[in-house]
Design an enzyme around this catalytic site. Structure first.
Site, PDB file in Angstrom:
ATOM      1  N   LYS A 107       0.847  -1.191   0.000  1.00 18.49           N
ATOM      2  CA  LYS A 107       0.000   0.000   0.000  1.00 18.49           C
ATOM      3  C   LYS A 107       0.879   1.236   0.000  1.00 18.49           C
ATOM      4  O   LYS A 107       1.687   1.426   0.905  1.00 18.49           O
ATOM      5  CB  LYS A 107      -0.929   0.012   1.206  1.00 18.49           C
ATOM      6  CG  LYS A 107      -1.922   1.169   1.179  1.00 18.49           C
ATOM      7  CD  LYS A 107      -2.963   1.035   2.259  1.00 18.49           C
ATOM      8  CE  LYS A 107      -3.975   2.175   2.193  1.00 18.49           C
ATOM      9  NZ  LYS A 107      -5.010   2.046   3.236  1.00 18.49           N
ATOM     10  N   ASP A 119      -2.059  10.028  -6.549  1.00 23.53           N
ATOM     11  CA  ASP A 119      -0.655   9.824  -6.927  1.00 23.53           C
ATOM     12  C   ASP A 119      -0.165   8.415  -6.619  1.00 23.53           C
ATOM     13  O   ASP A 119       0.994   8.091  -6.844  1.00 23.53           O
ATOM     14  CB  ASP A 119       0.249  10.855  -6.236  1.00 23.53           C
ATOM     15  CG  ASP A 119       0.118  10.834  -4.717  1.00 23.53           C
ATOM     16  OD1 ASP A 119      -0.419   9.852  -4.158  1.00 23.53           O
ATOM     17  OD2 ASP A 119       0.546  11.814  -4.078  1.00 23.53           O
ATOM     18  N   ARG A 177     -13.924  -7.259  -2.155  1.00 21.78           N
ATOM     19  CA  ARG A 177     -14.787  -6.381  -1.364  1.00 21.78           C
ATOM     20  C   ARG A 177     -16.238  -6.461  -1.861  1.00 21.78           C
ATOM     21  O   ARG A 177     -16.496  -6.953  -2.958  1.00 21.78           O
ATOM     22  CB  ARG A 177     -14.291  -4.925  -1.516  1.00 21.78           C
ATOM     23  CG  ARG A 177     -12.829  -4.758  -1.122  1.00 21.78           C
ATOM     24  CD  ARG A 177     -12.128  -3.749  -2.040  1.00 21.78           C
ATOM     25  NE  ARG A 177     -10.686  -3.722  -1.758  1.00 21.78           N
ATOM     26  CZ  ARG A 177     -10.127  -3.000  -0.798  1.00 21.78           C
ATOM     27  NH1 ARG A 177     -10.881  -2.212  -0.051  1.00 21.78           N
ATOM     28  NH2 ARG A 177      -8.832  -3.058  -0.583  1.00 21.78           N
ATOM     29  N   ASP A 246     -16.825  -0.304  -0.687  1.00 23.29           N
ATOM     30  CA  ASP A 246     -15.523  -0.725  -1.209  1.00 23.29           C
ATOM     31  C   ASP A 246     -14.507  -0.937  -0.096  1.00 23.29           C
ATOM     32  O   ASP A 246     -13.399  -1.414  -0.349  1.00 23.29           O
ATOM     33  CB  ASP A 246     -14.990   0.293  -2.218  1.00 23.29           C
ATOM     34  CG  ASP A 246     -14.950   1.707  -1.663  1.00 23.29           C
ATOM     35  OD1 ASP A 246     -16.036   2.273  -1.438  1.00 23.29           O
ATOM     36  OD2 ASP A 246     -13.852   2.254  -1.449  1.00 23.29           O
TER      37      ASP A 246
END
Length: 479
Positions: A107, A119, A177, A246
């Protein structure tokens, strides 16, 4: 086994390429290791010290791949604050592959097809929070994704100001999810919806494979698992902050730690996310929000699982499972082994008293875990004592009808009422030190968070009442 010798598989890539996009991580500049969780590494079969693995940093930074890894980002949709967004996806998370039933994911590792205007980065403060909270929730016995390593860098990342970039290597048995299903329902790709359901059954519910009505049975398990997890949140005072579909794992575990918080003083209406101006994801509304999300999932699955039947499952299992789990925990938190008809009234009275007294939620239960009939030790930590005094008198009468002796009662309560909770002001202190390249507190907090019910000599300062200026503050989604 060393971490760098792991061999990954990528079963998700066996699905049609509409499910994902292959992408390479974008490394940070001048990376360095901040912290590792040896406990999380054991899930992968790693028994050698992570810090002794010379390739760990390059793997987390994305300059080197584990054998078998084929990095990719997953596509999904989601309801965000009640509004449907048809295309989201892993905007700053890159999946590496799977081993030992755990999916590895970086992540903050750079741009993907789904980054939109982002970004693809994560900053140091949010990465510290996610890393520590993933391990803390596991220590508390709550189903969660895990975090194996945290690295920092000299890469500048623009948020409200320039901050330093970081990457968390996190693990989960699944990263599918509710929103993953929503994506294929919204696009009318019902064949893909069924393909995804088959994948989820293989990955998360293999005992359902080939069972009659297996998609309805899958939905039932999702309902039950979600209800249990949210009940645990409520019992421990955890506010997730962003319960978008989500951010809801298909197997019911807690994922995606953004503007989360543990309660300081008990405040049912507390909202930890300052973006949530309407209080949609307030502490008290979490069970209702989970139910709403599950309703959306029932509609989403309707092309392959009868909607009316799913609704019956939701009505039959969610509230009952939630209440059973929550009450089971609360009985232990209050040291009660017998069940009486009026106990629920006693529990509700307690929560009203806690709110009126303005008392620290965690500290109250830890003090109660050593309660010997003397009110003073508990009343002394309340701003307003009278509401709590009245409740303690009722509690005394209830204890008089118990069969557990005091020692047994205390033992049971100390096992469910943690001493150490990573409140936001504590995490912020660790973040401020980390900005100065002092990561000692990050590692100290990891140690106590992984064993929150134990006594840790030298860390009593972490258990004090939150300063008034820092109580139940709100946080930004920015990361």
């Amino acid at each position: 086994m060393k971490f760098s010798t792991l061999k990954l598989t990528t079963p998700y890539l066996e699905l049609d390429d509409i499910f994902y996009d292959k992408v390479e991580p974008t490394p940070l500049t001048s990376p360095f290791i901040i912290s590792v969780s040896q406990d999380a590494a054991r899930l992968l079969g790693v028994d050698e010290e992570l810090l002794d693995d010379e390739k760990l940093l390059s793997i987390v930074n994305g300059t080197e791949l584990l054998e078998g890894s084929l990095p990719f980002a997953m596509c999904y949709a989601g309801h965000q604050f009640g509004y449907f967004v048809p295309r989201l996806g892993d905007g700053r998370a890159i999946n590496l592959g799977k081993v030992n039933g755990q999916n590895l994911q970086l992540k903050g590792s750079g741009l993907t097809l789904y980054s939109r205007q982002g970004d693809g980065r994560a900053v140091l403060r949010s990465s510290i929070r996610e890393y520590l909270m993933s391990e803390a929730m596991h220590g508390l016995g709550i189903e969660t994704s895990r975090a194996l390593a945290l690295i920092g860098s000299e890469t500048d990342v623009a948020r409200e100001s320039l901050e330093k970039g970081a990457i968390v290597l996190r693990l989960s048995p699944t990263w599918v999810r509710f929103g993953t299903f929503e994506y294929f329902n919204a696009s009318g790709e019902y064949g893909k919806l069924q393909e995804l359901a088959d994948y989820v059954i293989d990955e998360s519910f293999p005992h359902l494979k080939g069972v009659e009505g297996m998609y309805l049975e899958m939905y039932k398990e999702i309902v039950v698992n979600t209800a249990k997890t949210v009940a645990k949140w409520q019992s421990i005072g955890f506010n997730h902050g962003v319960m978008n579909t989500d951010n809801m794992s298909i197997d019911g575990r807690t994922i995606d730690y953004g503007p989360f918080a543990f309660l300081d003083d008990y405040e049912a209406d507390y909202v930890c996310n300052h973006t949530d101006r309407e209080g949609r994801y307030s502490f008290k509304r979490q069970p209702g929000t989970a139910h709403w999300n599950l309703e959306r999932l029932a509609k989403t699955l309707s092309p392959i699982a009868d909607y009316a039947s799913s609704e019956l499952i939701l009505d039959a299992y969610f509230a009952e499972t939630y209440e059973d789990e929550y009450l089971s925990i609360m009985y232990k938190k209050m040291g009660l082994s017998l069940k009486e008809d009026k106990d629920i009234l006693l529990f509700k009275h307690m929560l009203r008293a806690l709110e009126a007294a303005r008392i620290d939620f965690t500290l109250f239960f830890r003090k109660l875990s050593r309660y010997d009939g003397k009110h003073k030790s508990i009343l002394d930590i309340a701003t307003f004592q009278e509401p709590l005094r009245e409740w303690l008198e009722l509690y005394d009468k209830r204890l008089s009808r118990e069969i557990l002796d005091e020692d047994k009662r205390h033992e049971m309560m100390l096992g469910v009422n943690p001493k150490y909770i990573l409140k936001n002001h504590i995490l912020q202190e660790a973040i401020e030190l980390a900005k100065k390249h002092d990561f000692s507190m990050v590692n100290d907090l990891l140690r106590v968070a992984q064993n929150p019910f134990d006594e840790h000599e030298g860390f009593e300062h972490l258990c004090k009442v939150t300063p008034m200026s820092a109580k139940n503050t709100k946080l930004s989604c920015s990361s």
